[in-house]
Design an enzyme around this catalytic site. Sequence first.
Site, PDB file in Angstrom:
ATOM      1  N   GLY A  78      38.091  32.007  26.511  1.00 25.73           N
ATOM      2  CA  GLY A  78      37.632  33.375  26.721  1.00 25.73           C
ATOM      3  C   GLY A  78      38.762  34.317  27.104  1.00 25.73           C
ATOM      4  O   GLY A  78      38.844  35.446  26.620  1.00 25.73           O
ATOM      5  N   THR A  79      39.641  33.846  27.960  1.00 27.71           N
ATOM      6  CA  THR A  79      40.743  34.701  28.418  1.00 27.71           C
ATOM      7  C   THR A  79      41.628  35.092  27.236  1.00 27.71           C
ATOM      8  O   THR A  79      41.976  36.265  27.075  1.00 27.71           O
ATOM      9  CB  THR A  79      41.582  33.967  29.484  1.00 27.71           C
ATOM     10  OG1 THR A  79      40.708  33.599  30.560  1.00 27.71           O
ATOM     11  CG2 THR A  79      42.694  34.846  30.007  1.00 27.71           C
ATOM     12  N   ASN A 161      29.413  37.744  35.006  1.00 26.35           N
ATOM     13  CA  ASN A 161      29.508  36.362  35.471  1.00 26.35           C
ATOM     14  C   ASN A 161      29.161  36.204  36.948  1.00 26.35           C
ATOM     15  O   ASN A 161      28.856  35.121  37.394  1.00 26.35           O
ATOM     16  CB  ASN A 161      30.909  35.815  35.196  1.00 26.35           C
ATOM     17  CG  ASN A 161      31.998  36.762  35.648  1.00 26.35           C
ATOM     18  OD1 ASN A 161      32.076  37.905  35.179  1.00 26.35           O
ATOM     19  ND2 ASN A 161      32.826  36.312  36.557  1.00 26.35           N
ATOM     20  N   GLN A 199      29.437  34.812  28.984  1.00 21.20           N
ATOM     21  CA  GLN A 199      28.283  34.298  29.739  1.00 21.20           C
ATOM     22  C   GLN A 199      27.000  34.343  28.903  1.00 21.20           C
ATOM     23  O   GLN A 199      25.936  33.942  29.381  1.00 21.20           O
ATOM     24  CB  GLN A 199      28.079  35.115  31.024  1.00 21.20           C
ATOM     25  CG  GLN A 199      29.162  34.923  32.068  1.00 21.20           C
ATOM     26  CD  GLN A 199      29.113  33.555  32.730  1.00 21.20           C
ATOM     27  OE1 GLN A 199      28.067  32.923  32.820  1.00 21.20           O
ATOM     28  NE2 GLN A 199      30.253  33.082  33.191  1.00 21.20           N
ATOM     29  N   THR A 257      49.239  24.874  15.550  1.00 22.19           N
ATOM     30  CA  THR A 257      48.360  23.883  14.946  1.00 22.19           C
ATOM     31  C   THR A 257      46.968  23.985  15.557  1.00 22.19           C
ATOM     32  O   THR A 257      46.822  24.034  16.774  1.00 22.19           O
ATOM     33  CB  THR A 257      48.915  22.458  15.162  1.00 22.19           C
ATOM     34  OG1 THR A 257      50.239  22.414  14.641  1.00 22.19           O
ATOM     35  CG2 THR A 257      48.052  21.412  14.476  1.00 22.19           C
ATOM     36  N   CYS A 346      37.701  32.458  39.331  1.00 21.52           N
ATOM     37  CA  CYS A 346      39.095  32.860  39.180  1.00 21.52           C
ATOM     38  C   CYS A 346      39.563  33.651  40.392  1.00 21.52           C
ATOM     39  O   CYS A 346      40.740  33.920  40.547  1.00 21.52           O
ATOM     40  CB  CYS A 346      39.248  33.707  37.932  1.00 21.52           C
ATOM     41  SG  CYS A 346      38.070  33.256  36.674  1.00 21.52           S
TER      42      CYS A 346
HETATM   43  C1  LIG Z   1      34.740  32.296  32.014  1.00 26.01           C
HETATM   44  C2  LIG Z   1      34.833  33.689  31.571  1.00 26.01           C
HETATM   45  C3  LIG Z   1      35.998  34.188  30.958  1.00 26.01           C
HETATM   46  C4  LIG Z   1      37.247  33.352  30.799  1.00 26.01           C
HETATM   47  O1  LIG Z   1      37.081  32.323  29.890  1.00 26.01           O
HETATM   48  P1  LIG Z   1      38.091  31.063  29.855  1.00 26.01           P
HETATM   49  O2  LIG Z   1      37.572  30.230  28.735  1.00 26.01           O
HETATM   50  O3  LIG Z   1      38.011  30.419  31.190  1.00 26.01           O
HETATM   51  O4  LIG Z   1      39.441  31.600  29.559  1.00 26.01           O
HETATM   52  C5  LIG Z   1      36.010  35.500  30.553  1.00 26.01           C
HETATM   53  N1  LIG Z   1      34.938  36.283  30.728  1.00 26.01           N
HETATM   54  C6  LIG Z   1      33.807  35.852  31.305  1.00 26.01           C
HETATM   55  C7  LIG Z   1      32.647  36.769  31.457  1.00 26.01           C
HETATM   56  C8  LIG Z   1      33.715  34.539  31.750  1.00 26.01           C
HETATM   57  O5  LIG Z   1      32.604  34.120  32.337  1.00 26.01           O
END
Ligand SMILES: *Cc1c(COP(=O)(O)O)cnc(C)c1O
Length: 404
Positions: A78-79, A161, A199, A257, A346
């Site tokens: 996600g990041t 989240n 989420q 890759t 985080c």
């Molecule tokens: C967990 C989360 C992220 C980050 O995702 P990762 O896979 O941990 O990098 C970003 N946005 C939201 C809303 C999240 O819940």
Amino acid sequence: MFIPKKSKQLIYFDYAAATPLDPAVLSAMRPYYGEEFGNPSALYQLGARARSAVERSRKTVANLIGARPSEVVFTAGGTESCNLAIFGIAAKYLPLKKFKPHIIITAVEHHAVLMPVEELKRQGCQVTVLPVDQNGLIDVTGLQKAIRPNTVLISVMYANNEIGTIQPIAVIGKFIARANIERAKKKLPQVVFHSDACQAPGLLDINVQKLGVDLMSVNGSKIYGPKQTGFLFVRDGVNLKPLIYGGGQEKDLRSGTENVAGIVGLTKALKLAIGNREVESRRLVKLQNYFFSRLTKIKGVALNGPIAGFQRLPNNVNIRIKGVEGEALMLYLDAQNVAVSTGSACATSSAEASHVLLAIGLDKKQAKSSIRISMGKSSTKGQIDYLLEALPSVVKKLRTMKYF
Ligand SMILES: *Cc1c(COP(=O)(O)O)cnc(C)c1O
């Protein structure tokens, strides 16, 4: 003072932070860690089979979200997806001498959006951070008014989240599309609409046509898939600058890759999440309502975020407890074998109060007296009963310590 016996099994209430891998997902991934280890770019059969696993996955993901396969870019979570979306747009404009790009986000975004935008501000972008109301909702009219001639990106998360607030993404998508028609006539840059939907899958509809998003970030680790997997939906016609340069994989947008097993696992997880969505959401809403109705009976406990089901993720409960530090409460519950969170995973290492809870109007002390309970597949009424039974006595004990 009655504290129930420590739970034998872990009662896990932190599904918004991490989910266990679904056994079916692991089964789907296993061959690609074993005999099917080929590099998808290799031209012999072993490589071709890996390539076809990646492209099959891309097609499946596209079908599941109402997109074309060419619009799915696999990432490492996600990041990374959020970073690619945000820097990918801004980086096209930053080298221009006579143009200062403007970005709009909300005050309750995940750090995966907040931090890249903060960095872009340092690099010369203009930034508007939209406030939210006491439920964590943005004001759509306020967003409309915030758009400037130089606005190039709007990023609004689908579901929060920490407090579960669901933003009206489809409404925003519609007016941005209308605004873009007018902007084209005036030769103004198009406004690209990104939503962090990490989420959402498994609980909300993530069809990109219904939502009207241009970019959408999703990860595997919140949907019983592998960590460090995810994708960015990139609507055809939206051009991004890559973050990572190299061999040109993922149409030059994400070199390196491919994580074949991860991509296969993420895809399987997404398929299961979307397939189970309606049944699981209904089940969780019932548990959530039960939770809410019982919570109000505990003295000094208040709910953070919206009450109404349609404005809140069905798996999210976030409460503040007067006179109790959330972190201490979390540790006491951990001793009972109950895992809850003090907010964003985080942000737990920082002593700062949650920016989301401050944004909905809580003071620092209230924010620091809050815990998040996020439910998932294994959550049951019995587990909620255990927590509700343990809570009053643990709270009472912590209150007598009077250190907070
Ligand atoms: C967990 C989360 C992220 C980050 O995702 P990762 O896979 O941990 O990098 C970003 N946005 C939201 C809303 C999240 O819940």
